[in-house]
Scaffold this motif. Structure first.
Motif, PDB file in Angstrom:
ATOM      1  N   MET A   1     -12.940   1.062  21.341  1.00  0.00           N
ATOM      2  CA  MET A   1     -11.757   0.977  20.488  1.00  0.00           C
ATOM      3  C   MET A   1     -10.909   2.236  20.614  1.00  0.00           C
ATOM      4  SD  MET A   1     -11.799   1.195  16.361  1.00  0.00           S
ATOM      5  CE  MET A   1     -10.338   1.135  15.341  1.00  0.00           C
ATOM      6  N   VAL A   2     -11.559   3.350  20.924  1.00  0.00           N
ATOM      7  CA  VAL A   2     -10.875   4.644  20.976  1.00  0.00           C
ATOM      8  C   VAL A   2      -9.772   4.652  22.025  1.00  0.00           C
ATOM      9  CG1 VAL A   2     -11.194   7.120  21.386  1.00  0.00           C
ATOM     10  CG2 VAL A   2     -12.905   5.836  20.103  1.00  0.00           C
TER      11      VAL A   2
ATOM     12  N   TYR B   1     -18.357  -1.249  20.836  1.00  0.00           N
ATOM     13  CA  TYR B   1     -17.545  -0.944  19.669  1.00  0.00           C
ATOM     14  C   TYR B   1     -16.807   0.378  19.880  1.00  0.00           C
ATOM     15  CZ  TYR B   1     -19.905  -4.536  16.818  1.00  0.00           C
ATOM     16  OH  TYR B   1     -20.372  -5.715  16.301  1.00  0.00           O
ATOM     17  N   GLY B   2     -17.370   1.302  20.666  1.00  0.00           N
ATOM     18  CA  GLY B   2     -16.760   2.610  20.865  1.00  0.00           C
ATOM     19  C   GLY B   2     -15.513   2.592  21.718  1.00  0.00           C
TER      20      GLY B   2
ATOM     21  N   ASN C   1     -16.996   9.636  16.596  1.00  0.00           N
ATOM     22  CA  ASN C   1     -18.169   9.368  17.432  1.00  0.00           C
ATOM     23  C   ASN C   1     -17.884   9.711  18.888  1.00  0.00           C
ATOM     24  OD1 ASN C   1     -19.721   8.465  15.297  1.00  0.00           O
ATOM     25  ND2 ASN C   1     -19.197   6.314  15.604  1.00  0.00           N
TER      26      ASN C   1
ATOM     27  N   LYS D   1     -22.673  -1.019  22.164  1.00  0.00           N
ATOM     28  CA  LYS D   1     -21.924   0.210  22.416  1.00  0.00           C
ATOM     29  C   LYS D   1     -20.447  -0.066  22.674  1.00  0.00           C
ATOM     30  CE  LYS D   1     -25.852   2.775  24.335  1.00  0.00           C
ATOM     31  NZ  LYS D   1     -26.383   3.488  25.507  1.00  0.00           N
TER      32      LYS D   1
ATOM     33  N   ASP E   1     -14.519  -4.344  20.333  1.00  0.00           N
ATOM     34  CA  ASP E   1     -13.674  -3.150  20.337  1.00  0.00           C
ATOM     35  C   ASP E   1     -12.233  -3.511  19.987  1.00  0.00           C
ATOM     36  OD1 ASP E   1     -13.537  -4.597  22.678  1.00  0.00           O
ATOM     37  OD2 ASP E   1     -13.401  -2.867  23.999  1.00  0.00           O
TER      38      ASP E   1
ATOM     39  N   ASN F   1     -11.958  -4.386  16.251  1.00  0.00           N
ATOM     40  CA  ASN F   1     -11.924  -3.159  15.452  1.00  0.00           C
ATOM     41  C   ASN F   1     -10.526  -2.544  15.440  1.00  0.00           C
ATOM     42  OD1 ASN F   1     -14.418  -2.848  14.275  1.00  0.00           O
ATOM     43  ND2 ASN F   1     -15.290  -1.680  15.958  1.00  0.00           N
TER      44      ASN F   1
ATOM     45  N   ASN G   1     -14.023   6.955  12.118  1.00  0.00           N
ATOM     46  CA  ASN G   1     -15.435   6.935  12.506  1.00  0.00           C
ATOM     47  C   ASN G   1     -15.600   6.734  14.003  1.00  0.00           C
ATOM     48  OD1 ASN G   1     -16.383   7.348   9.913  1.00  0.00           O
ATOM     49  ND2 ASN G   1     -16.642   5.173   9.476  1.00  0.00           N
ATOM     50  N   ASN G   2     -14.806   5.818  14.571  1.00  0.00           N
ATOM     51  CA  ASN G   2     -14.879   5.569  16.009  1.00  0.00           C
ATOM     52  C   ASN G   2     -14.399   6.773  16.813  1.00  0.00           C
ATOM     53  OD1 ASN G   2     -15.458   2.492  16.942  1.00  0.00           O
ATOM     54  ND2 ASN G   2     -14.661   2.548  14.862  1.00  0.00           N
TER      55      ASN G   2
END
Length: 325
Positions: free
Chosen positions: A309-310, A306-307, A243, A304, A211, A214, A239-240
């Motif tokens: 990052m938001v 990776y999400g 999602n 998961k 994360d 990214n 994209n993040n």
């Protein structure tokens, strides 16, 4: 250590990691064939030699394990980038998330108008892939002016020669700690190549969590003077964010999604079509292995993660708004 190792392997124009993996695969295959032949011809001698052979394999595995943690694995226990940078990471509301997604959409649409296209109307790099790799460092040089932890000298990202076959694993990039190289699948659509390269370069700098890598990819690409880098990083962030917005508020997601320009839609459609042709058991196995690897290294959400990052995107978004006010 990784900086010195990266500069050393960076002398070579090819991926030393790829050469190493291929050589090990061939060596292992040869050893297996030799073992089978020995088992058939001299079964008793083969069985007597097994304990010693197993001992050698165990020693090599232990050395690889220790080397991995000395060269890379310890980075999973370092302070998070949020702690290092001082970014105030806090959970965001659905409304705030929608504002972030809208801002990223507007920026992506604006940048999309400035990038080059191929004959299919899909984004293409303004220069060759090799030149893009050579210039990728600029984004991190500028990011280091804000966050000194992102500075340092490292070898450039490298394209993998067997990239097309690598796509069957569903992987677009990989950092190889034993050579400190940022390896990139150069067969993927161009619009995600700069962001992928910057992601692996974040790993070179010791940021192990996906994360965070990214987010640092987005940051370095956004600060890069080339518009194709800016577009690539912005789409990665978009994209993040989208999602996360889909999970939080489907209605808001639909509203923002309708604002994508035609060029952005073509790029995303091309991205989806690209990976669909490689779907299969190899890709699923690779995903399962990657998921287990991440969980084994304290990333309990596995792929998961990776999400998350938001949260960093929202923190930067709030900071930018405060400075604007």
């Amino acid at each position: 250590i990784s900086s010195c190792l990266s500069r050393l392997t960076g002398i070579f124009p090819f991926s030393v990691a790829e050469l190493t993996v291929v050589a090990l695969a061939i060596f292992s295959l040869v050893q297996i064939i030799r073992g089978v032949i020995a088992l058939v011809k001299k079964p008793l001698e083969f069985l007597r030699a097994c304990p010693r052979g197993i001992g050698k394999i165990a020693l090599v595995l232990v050395l690889v394990y220790v080397g991995f943690y000395m060269l890379w694995g310890l980075n999973y226990s370092r302070l998070s980038f949020a702690d290092i940078s001082g970014l105030p990471v806090e959970p965001g509301s659905a409304e705030e998330l929608a504002e972030l997604a809208l801002a990223l959409t507007e920026r992506a649409n604006y940048l999309r108008e400035q990038v080059d296209e191929d004959e299919r109307g899909v984004m293409t790099l303004s220069s060759g892939i090799r030149q893009m790799f050579a210039q990728a460092e600029i984004g991190y040089q500028r990011a280091a002016d804000i966050y000194p932890e992102l500075g340092g000298k490292y070898g450039p990202p490298k394209g993998v020669f067997l990239s097309r076959y690598w796509s069957y694993t569903g992987i677009s990039g990989m950092y190889f700690p034993f050579t400190a190289e940022a390896n990139v699948n150069i067969h993927i659509p161009h619009f995600m190549l700069p962001a992928t390269a910057a992601h692996e370069m974040a790993h070179q700098r010791g940021f192990a969590r996906e994360d965070e890598a990214n987010f640092l990819s987005y940051l370095a690409c956004s600060l890069h003077p080339r518009v194709d880098f800016q577009y690539s990083g912005t789409v990665l962030a978009l994209n993040n964010a989208m999602n996360a917005l889909y999970r939080a508020d489907k209605e808001a997601y639909t509203t923002v999604r309708k604002l994508y320009c035609d060029g952005l839609n073509r790029d995303l459609k091309d991205w989806q079509a690209y990976w669909e042709q490689f779907e299969g058991p190899v890709q699923q196995l690779s995903t399962d292995i990657n998921d287990s690897y991440l969980k084994a290294n304290r990333q309990q959400d596995g792929v998961k993660s990776y999400g998350r990052m938001v949260d960093l995107l929202l923190a930067e978004f709030r900071q930018a708004q405060d400075q604007g006010n």
